[in-house]
Design an enzyme around this catalytic site. Structure first.
Site, PDB file in Angstrom:
ATOM      1  N   GLY A 117       0.773  -1.162  -0.085  1.00 54.55           N
ATOM      2  CA  GLY A 117      -0.094   0.039  -0.032  1.00 54.55           C
ATOM      3  C   GLY A 117       1.113   1.285  -0.047  1.00 54.55           C
ATOM      4  O   GLY A 117       2.116   1.135  -0.085  1.00 54.55           O
ATOM      5  N   MET A 120       1.709   3.111   2.408  1.00 57.42           N
ATOM      6  CA  MET A 120       2.748   3.205   3.661  1.00 57.42           C
ATOM      7  C   MET A 120       3.592   2.014   3.733  1.00 57.42           C
ATOM      8  O   MET A 120       4.026   2.111   4.610  1.00 57.42           O
ATOM      9  CB  MET A 120       1.664   3.424   4.714  1.00 57.42           C
ATOM     10  CG  MET A 120       1.343   4.700   4.937  1.00 57.42           C
ATOM     11  SD  MET A 120       2.393   6.134   4.935  1.00 57.42           S
ATOM     12  CE  MET A 120       3.158   5.950   6.278  1.00 57.42           C
ATOM     13  N   VAL A 129       4.019  -5.439   2.987  1.00 56.94           N
ATOM     14  CA  VAL A 129       3.754  -6.597   4.040  1.00 56.94           C
ATOM     15  C   VAL A 129       4.167  -7.745   3.737  1.00 56.94           C
ATOM     16  O   VAL A 129       3.918  -8.253   2.594  1.00 56.94           O
ATOM     17  CB  VAL A 129       2.498  -6.294   4.616  1.00 56.94           C
ATOM     18  CG1 VAL A 129       2.031  -7.356   5.766  1.00 56.94           C
ATOM     19  CG2 VAL A 129       1.801  -5.036   5.085  1.00 56.94           C
ATOM     20  N   ASP A 178      -9.623   4.411   7.102  1.00 56.60           N
ATOM     21  CA  ASP A 178      -9.309   3.739   5.685  1.00 56.60           C
ATOM     22  C   ASP A 178     -10.162   2.227   5.866  1.00 56.60           C
ATOM     23  O   ASP A 178      -9.532   1.282   5.509  1.00 56.60           O
ATOM     24  CB  ASP A 178      -7.895   3.550   5.246  1.00 56.60           C
ATOM     25  CG  ASP A 178      -7.665   3.365   3.716  1.00 56.60           C
ATOM     26  OD1 ASP A 178      -8.740   3.597   3.018  1.00 56.60           O
ATOM     27  OD2 ASP A 178      -6.407   2.779   3.433  1.00 56.60           O
TER      28      ASP A 178
END
Length: 262
Positions: A81, A83, A86, A195
């Site tokens: 994403g 930020m 993962v 979000d």
């Protein structure tokens, strides 16, 4: 002259994804193909459980760096994403798996992005709730900076619908109740997620819902507004399809009603 398979095995050794003694034991066993191509060798390593398909894909391309992050070995990529990315990872010596959120390389020199990253970890670590993905640690000074989180075997709501179709009314209601229960806990400690959307809700095989990705969460405190609005005073935070009208006007002042709307 070294063969292509020998070169591949050199990359496997250098990557650190397999303990050297385990790799040597496998190569001496009947399971190891003889005079194999790199593809055949990787297939055998995957079948033996020594290398994941994700690792095999990178190794086949000659990419053997970056598999180790501190005490953890990267096993798979779970998502990405704005930020960060993962990954699923396993402790090098302990039987422990975690999810690791890594800050994008372009953000390493951005003090605001790093501060948000640390804030996300700190705020989430303070929440202990079965419907929120847990956070274990944050390492802002590591290269790259990363967060150690609870690994949740499951699929996002978006993935579940894509694979199995829409939920029945009862299933949808159960998911909604669980998500709201987690959001209530976040609200109790002054957090607004900002979000909430299907990709940010994980569903386990047991039917448990877990909220993840508090990367743009608002903390209702004096420290939050300045950090949130640094960089672009007119920035709209969130995802358009799930955005509450008031969040589109001013993302820095929304409360838990924006999460309920989403």
């Amino acid at each position: 002259m070294a063969s292509a398979s020998d070169e591949l095995l050199g990359w496997v050794r250098a990557s650190g994804v397999v303990p050297l003694e385990q790799l040597d034991e496998f190569l001496a066993s009947p399971a190891a193909p003889k005079d194999a191509s790199p593809k055949e060798m990787l297939t055998a390593l995957v079948a033996a459980g020594l290398v994941t398909k994700f690792q095999a894909g990178l190794l086949r391309a000659g990419k053997y760096k970056g598999f180790r992050l501190g005490s953890y070995v990267i096993l798979d990529k779970l998502g990405a994403g704005g930020m960060g990315q993962v990954f699923r990872a396993r402790h090098a010596t302990l039987p422990k798996e975690v999810a690791i959120k890594v800050l994008p390389p372009s953000f390493k020199s951005d003090p605001v992005a790093l501060a948000r990253f640390v804030r996300e970890a700190r705020t989430c670590a303070a929440i202990s709730h079965p419907n929120i993905v847990g956070v274990y640690d944050v390492l802002p000074d590591a290269d790259p900076p990363h967060i150690l989180m609870e690994f949740v075997p499951g699929v996002s709501l978006q993935g579940a619908v894509a694979e199995h179709g829409v939920f029945g009314p009862g299933e949808a209601a159960d998911v909604g109740v669980q998500a709201c229960t987690g959001l209530q806990k976040a609200c109790d400690v002054g957090l607004v997620h900002r979000d909430i959307k299907p990709p940010n809700l994980l569903l386990t095989k047991a039917g448990q819902v877990k909220i993840l990705d508090f990367g743009i969460a608002r903390i209702k405190s004096t420290e939050d507004d300045g950090l949130t609005m640094q960089g672009n005073q007119k920035a709209i935070l969130g995802t358009a399809d799930y955005l509450a009208p008031e969040q589109a006007v001013d993302s820095s002042t929304v409360d838990s009603r924006a999460d309920i709307y989403a």
